[in-house]
Design a protein around this motif. Structure first.
Motif, mmCIF file in Angstrom:
data_model
loop_
_atom_site.group_PDB
_atom_site.id
_atom_site.type_symbol
_atom_site.label_atom_id
_atom_site.label_comp_id
_atom_site.label_asym_id
_atom_site.label_seq_id
_atom_site.Cartn_x
_atom_site.Cartn_y
_atom_site.Cartn_z
ATOM 1 N N ASP A 290 -0.144 4.627 -9.282
ATOM 2 C CA ASP A 290 0.981 5.263 -8.341
ATOM 3 C C ASP A 290 1.677 6.195 -8.902
ATOM 4 O OD1 ASP A 290 0.027 3.276 -6.648
ATOM 5 O OD2 ASP A 290 1.706 1.937 -6.856
ATOM 6 N N HIS A 291 1.833 6.498 -10.204
ATOM 7 C CA HIS A 291 3.087 7.408 -10.875
ATOM 8 C C HIS A 291 2.069 8.376 -11.568
ATOM 9 C CE1 HIS A 291 6.718 5.323 -9.393
ATOM 10 N NE2 HIS A 291 5.815 4.101 -9.646
ATOM 11 N N TRP A 292 0.834 8.565 -11.377
ATOM 12 C CA TRP A 292 -0.083 9.472 -12.057
ATOM 13 C C TRP A 292 0.118 10.926 -11.776
ATOM 14 C CZ3 TRP A 292 -2.862 8.562 -16.142
ATOM 15 C CH2 TRP A 292 -3.802 9.618 -16.582
ATOM 16 N N ARG A 293 0.468 11.200 -10.346
ATOM 17 C CA ARG A 293 0.660 12.610 -10.184
ATOM 18 C C ARG A 293 2.177 12.711 -9.805
ATOM 19 N NH1 ARG A 293 -3.303 15.230 -7.817
ATOM 20 N NH2 ARG A 293 -5.228 14.295 -7.899
ATOM 21 N N LYS A 294 2.682 13.988 -10.077
ATOM 22 C CA LYS A 294 4.046 14.457 -9.763
ATOM 23 C C LYS A 294 4.312 13.814 -8.570
ATOM 24 C CE LYS A 294 5.700 18.301 -11.891
ATOM 25 N NZ LYS A 294 5.436 19.716 -12.056
ATOM 26 N N PRO A 295 5.733 13.297 -8.267
ATOM 27 C CA PRO A 295 6.118 13.106 -6.989
ATOM 28 C C PRO A 295 6.327 14.202 -6.133
ATOM 29 C CG PRO A 295 7.814 12.345 -8.284
ATOM 30 C CD PRO A 295 6.533 12.957 -9.147
ATOM 31 N N VAL A 296 6.102 14.157 -4.782
ATOM 32 C CA VAL A 296 6.158 15.440 -3.983
ATOM 33 C C VAL A 296 7.770 15.632 -3.828
ATOM 34 C CG1 VAL A 296 5.430 16.506 -1.992
ATOM 35 C CG2 VAL A 296 4.072 14.886 -2.840
ATOM 36 N N MET A 297 8.257 14.713 -3.626
ATOM 37 C CA MET A 297 9.762 14.932 -3.275
ATOM 38 C C MET A 297 10.638 14.270 -4.385
ATOM 39 S SD MET A 297 10.336 14.758 0.662
ATOM 40 C CE MET A 297 9.936 12.901 0.534
ATOM 41 N N ALA A 298 11.608 14.528 -4.447
ATOM 42 C CA ALA A 298 12.809 13.685 -5.372
ATOM 43 C C ALA A 298 12.817 12.226 -4.726
ATOM 44 C CB ALA A 298 14.183 14.260 -5.445
ATOM 45 N N GLU A 299 12.449 11.164 -5.734
ATOM 46 C CA GLU A 299 12.416 9.804 -5.220
ATOM 47 C C GLU A 299 14.157 9.489 -5.101
ATOM 48 O OE1 GLU A 299 11.068 7.962 -8.474
ATOM 49 O OE2 GLU A 299 9.193 9.147 -8.403
ATOM 50 N N PRO A 300 14.321 8.761 -3.979
ATOM 51 C CA PRO A 300 15.454 8.331 -3.988
ATOM 52 C C PRO A 300 15.950 7.309 -5.174
ATOM 53 C CG PRO A 300 14.415 7.400 -2.063
ATOM 54 C CD PRO A 300 13.469 8.420 -2.732
#
Ligand SMILES: Nc1nc2c(c(=O)[nH]1)N[C@H]1C(S)=C(S)[C@@H](COP(=O)(O)O)O[C@H]1N2
Ligand SMILES: [Mo]
Length: 416
Positions: free
Chosen positions: A168-178
């Motif tokens: 789930d966290h392998w790739r950079k998140p697209v937006m800032a996570e809340p």
């Protein structure tokens, strides 16, 4: 206004740099470092203690220098990486309830073992580069070797267990996570794994009020700052210690255990002749090199100098991580073996005047014994060997760990 300030403070305390994405990013680097250390460590172990079927290459001449340089350098970089990883997951250590069942117990036990073994492994490894073996009451090599399997085994379990999070966290998140998932109707937070634990009761209500209006802090930015800091620390360690293994960083080698160019004849010395108690035997006018093949021959230093001389550039590459290139001259081991009637396929046992030390004997597998670059070195940098470098004669061969480059030779014996 107050609400905004409190919100900011709360965001800082929650440390959004902590969390599964940071754990995964640092974990990947750590896994690479561990695997590099494991592979190069296994190589180093078996080149010193080969199993009967094992064969090792003699080229490139710097092979061991590079594998061991990677081993030590990656090992040193594990210090900031493990620190970062522990920081990123630290709230997880205080999970409630601590044990949720048998599978959970096993998972936590394997992680405890993993963390403990890793910390011991890199610490004794680092102490070893400074030759502080005396600080721990157990044999370094066997312990370091055994722990590496504990680490690799528990690492495999750890990765298997955490696979969903890693995915789930392998790739950079697209937006800032809340910082928190959306509120439930009852005003409670949905827990975000590895981040802030949900808080209930009055405190929860107060936090909810604080968090209501102002913009959420940006976990991405803070995570980036954190990862940059770790990167800078790791890069600093590389630049300031890497010079003991890699010439590129020689100019900035401030903290490395060894520095190139220091020592007699500008080459570092591990064990001096007086520590090895060989001064008298090595300086004796009666010294000869005994070569045992089909027949037994002895050579004085003058007789060795009268044989065809070869000059080679070969590194000394210590298991403790330092290494340095040097120019050696002397007769070939293969020529001496031939003179004593030994076969070109012979394995040769090399023995030192030094007694009662693991460094006193080493074995030259046939590929090394017949190699044109393998010499009984009489000179270093075109001068007679310094006594601390193995005068009257030492072994020098390509792609071998320093421990096997025996000093103060007394005999070469054909084994087969
Ligand atoms: N007889 C003997 N040979 C020895 C040693 C030793 O202690 N005794 N040290 C070894 C080690 S650990 C290294 S790294 C190399 C290089 O050390 P030097 O620069 O002191 O020669 O020599 C090797 N040969
Ligand atoms: Mo060494």
């Amino acid at each position: 206004m107050i609400q905004r300030l409190l919100h900011e403070l709360r965001g800082r305390l929650a440390a959004p740099s902590r969390g599964p994405r940071t754990a995964v990013v640092v974990g990947r680097l750590l896994a690479i470092a561990f695997l590099l250390c494991f592979a190069t460590g296994i190589y180093s172990h078996f080149i010193q203690d080969p199993l009967p079927f094992m064969r090792f290459p003699t080229r490139p001449i710097w092979l061991y220098q590079v594998t061991q340089g990677i081993h030590i350098t990656a090992g040193i970089l594990c210090f900031p990486l493990i620190t970062a990883k522990l920081y990123a997951v630290y709230p997880e250590f205080f999970q409630t309830p601590p044990i949720k069942g048998f599978a959970h117990l096993l998972e936590r036990a394997s992680i405890t073992l993993f963390v403990a073994a890793s910390l011991v492994e890199i610490t004794i490894g680092l102490l070893n580069t400074y030759q502080w073996y005396a600080l721990f009451p157990f044999p370094f090599r066997q312990t370091h070797f055994a722990l590496s399997f504990v680490i690799i085994g528990s690492l495999a379990i750890h990765i298997a267990v955490k696979l969903p999070i890693i995915r789930d966290h392998w790739r950079k998140p697209v937006m800032a996570e809340p910082l928190h998932a959306p509120e439930h109707e009852d005003g409670m937070f949905e827990p975000v794994e590895g981040a802030v634990q949900p808080v209930g009761g009055i405190t929860g209500k107060v936090f909810a009020w604080i968090d209501r209006t102002p913009p959420a802090p940006q976990p991405q930015a803070s995570r980036r700052a954190f990862l940059t800091t770790i990167g800078v620390v790791a890069g600093g360690l590389l630049v300031f210690t890497g010079g003991q293994s890699f010439k590129l960083f020689d100019g900035t080698n401030i903290f490395g255990a060894r520095k190139a160019g220091r020592g007699a004849q500008s080459l570092p010395i591990n064990r001096t002749a007086s520590k090895a108690k060989v001064v008298d035997a090595a300086m004796s006018p009666d010294w000869v090199l005994t070569v045992v093949g089909a027949s037994t021959m002895t050579f004085t230093r003058a007789q060795l100098l009268a044989l065809p001389q070869y000059t080679v550039d070969l590194p000394i590459a210590c298991v403790e991580g330092w290494s340095q290139m040097a120019t050696w001259s002397g007769p070939r081991v293969a020529d001496l073996v031939k003179l004593a009637g030994g076969s070109a396929e012979a394995t040769v046992t090399v023995t030192s005047l030094e007694k009662g030390s693991i460094y006193g004997v080493s074995e030259l597998p046939s590929a090394f014994a017949r190699d044109n670059l393998t010499l009984v070195a009489l000179k270093l940098g075109h001068e007679d060997l310094d006594i601390d470098h193995g005068f009257p004669a030492r072994l020098i061969a390509p792609a071998r760990p320093g421990v096997l480059q025996t000093k103060w030779l007394t005999s070469l014996e054909v084994v087969s």
